[in-house]
Design an enzyme around this catalytic site. Structure first.
Site, PDB file in Angstrom:
ATOM      1  N   ASP A   1       0.827  -1.202   0.000  1.00 12.28           N
ATOM      2  CA  ASP A   1       0.000   0.000   0.000  1.00 12.28           C
ATOM      3  C   ASP A   1       0.862   1.252   0.000  1.00 12.28           C
ATOM      4  OD1 ASP A   1       0.046   1.232   3.045  1.00 12.28           O
ATOM      5  OD2 ASP A   1       0.360  -0.930   3.024  1.00 12.28           O
TER       6      ASP A   1
ATOM      7  N   GLY B   1       4.365  -0.076   5.748  1.00  8.08           N
ATOM      8  CA  GLY B   1       3.514  -0.341   4.600  1.00  8.08           C
ATOM      9  C   GLY B   1       4.358  -0.686   3.386  1.00  8.08           C
ATOM     10  N   GLU B   2       3.799  -0.442   2.199  1.00  7.22           N
ATOM     11  CA  GLU B   2       4.459  -0.722   0.914  1.00  7.22           C
ATOM     12  C   GLU B   2       4.589  -2.217   0.625  1.00  7.22           C
ATOM     13  OE1 GLU B   2       8.286   1.185   0.783  1.00  7.22           O
ATOM     14  OE2 GLU B   2       7.490   3.172   1.252  1.00  7.22           O
ATOM     15  N   GLY B   3       4.165  -3.078   1.554  1.00  5.27           N
ATOM     16  CA  GLY B   3       4.437  -4.507   1.434  1.00  5.27           C
ATOM     17  C   GLY B   3       5.724  -4.909   2.105  1.00  5.27           C
TER      18      GLY B   3
END
EC number: 2.4.2.21
Length: 358
Positions: A170, A312-314
């Site tokens: 995300d 976040g971001e994975g």
């Protein structure tokens, strides 16, 4: 539109294979259960693939869904919304944390811009930002349907290209507010229970965030059995697309390694869109956001890592990926007691069960 028009029925991982994997693991040169959660993960991947041992995971893919959130204008974040687009460019240029982790793990990163606040348009775009969920719908009906179809299409593209495990990520200022509202709505948790500090907000911003989430949850209070309506009202184009991506991955029998609170909130929505989708999830880590633990409990998931991450971001899931690969490689490359000429435990067979590669 209803979910059944968009998503086929989710089939569960092979329970017969799952039952056989314990005997297989016990035939390997180690005391039974001594590899702990690595054994559970390997058995899960076997069940997903329908074979023992599972095929090595050689084609993992990280897909980051990016979008801006109208609620970010309410003072719920420590950063301005302009950071979303700047960070999207950073990911595209390979300079973000997720890029570094991906390079280390041999994984590619794809960025999907559904709703960043700029004028560009394309096949993956839904809108320019979205409504402020505390006072208005995040999307129109047309927009939510477009977002869901985009997410489904991207999952199909990745699976058709050979992805054997998917990691959604995300990006977007304000997205933890949206995620907390979704988690609270689906689990009936109180706003103060699901609200975290996000990007590092102070006490005043935390109060504003609680208020925004409370108002969003109130607006969705009668919609818990209608996941598309909830997505339209209090999610966002990026979260809706991500939820559809996760749901379609499950339909396509592809395991999904979940990241933090935003991704797991989307996973809750995915499990409503495609009932049973949660059977294809692995929790990569537990973030510091309170709503993440609430969501993990609702999905009955036990995370692999707990490193205090909240980026976040994975990133948390991608950090856990090597352990998932190790769990699979152990089942492929370890010797059995019989093949190694090692005495097994007393009163136990050292033969592995017949392998099923169909």
């Amino acid at each position: 539109m209803v979910p059944a028009e968009l998503f086929a029925r989710v089939e569960f991982p092979d329970h017969k294979i799952l039952a056989q994997t314990k005997d297989f693991h016990d035939s390997l040169t180690k005391p039974p259960g001594s590899l702990g959660k690595l054994e559970q993960i390997g058995c899960f991947i076997s069940a997903c693939q329908g074979q023992i041992p599972p095929r090595p995971l050689n084609n993992s893919k990280i897909v980051v869904f990016a979008g801006d959130h109208g609620v970010a204008t309410k003072g719920v974040s420590a950063y301005p919304s302009s950071v979303s687009l700047q960070m999207a460019e950073n990911i595209t240029n390979g300079g973000a944390a997720i890029n570094v982790i991906a390079r280390t793990t041999g994984t590619s990163v794809r960025l999907i811009d559904t709703s960043l606040d700029h004028e560009a348009w394309g096949d993956e775009r839904v809108s320019r930002s979205c409504g402020s969920i505390d006072v208005e719908d995040a999307m129109t009906q047309e927009q939510v349907e477009r977002a869901l179809k985009i997410g489904k299409r991207i999952a199909d593209q990745e699976v058709d290209a050979g992805a054997d495990i998917l990691i959604p990520g995300d990006l977007g200022i304000g997205n933890t507010t949206t995620a907390a509202a979704l988690v609270g709505t689906f689990t009936l948790a109180e706003p103060v229970v699901v609200v975290g500090r996000g990007t590092g907000i102070d006490d005043e911003a935390w109060k504003l965030k609680v208020s925004a989430i409370r108002d969003a949850m109130f607006r969705a209070r009668d919609l818990r059995q209608d996941p598309i309506a909830i997505a339209r009202k209090i999610s966002s184009p990026d979260l809706a697309a991500m939820a559809a991506f996760i749901a379609q991955a499950a339909v396509r029998r592809t395991p999904v390694l979940l990241d933090g609170v935003v991704v797991t909130a989307a996973a809750l929505l995915a499990n409503k869109l495609a009932p049973g989708a949660r059977r294809w999830f692995i929790a990569g880590h537990r973030s510091t956001e309170p709503a993440h633990s609430v969501a993990l409990n609702a999905l009955a998931l036990d995370p692999i890592l707990e490193l205090g991450m909240s980026l976040g971001e994975g990133s948390g899931a991608a950090t856990a990926l090597p352990l998932v690969k190790i769990a699979v490689d152990l089942m492929n490359d370890m010797s059995t007691f019989s093949s190694a000429g090692v005495d097994g435990p007393l009163n136990a067979s050292s033969e592995a069960p017949e392998q099923n590669t169909e």
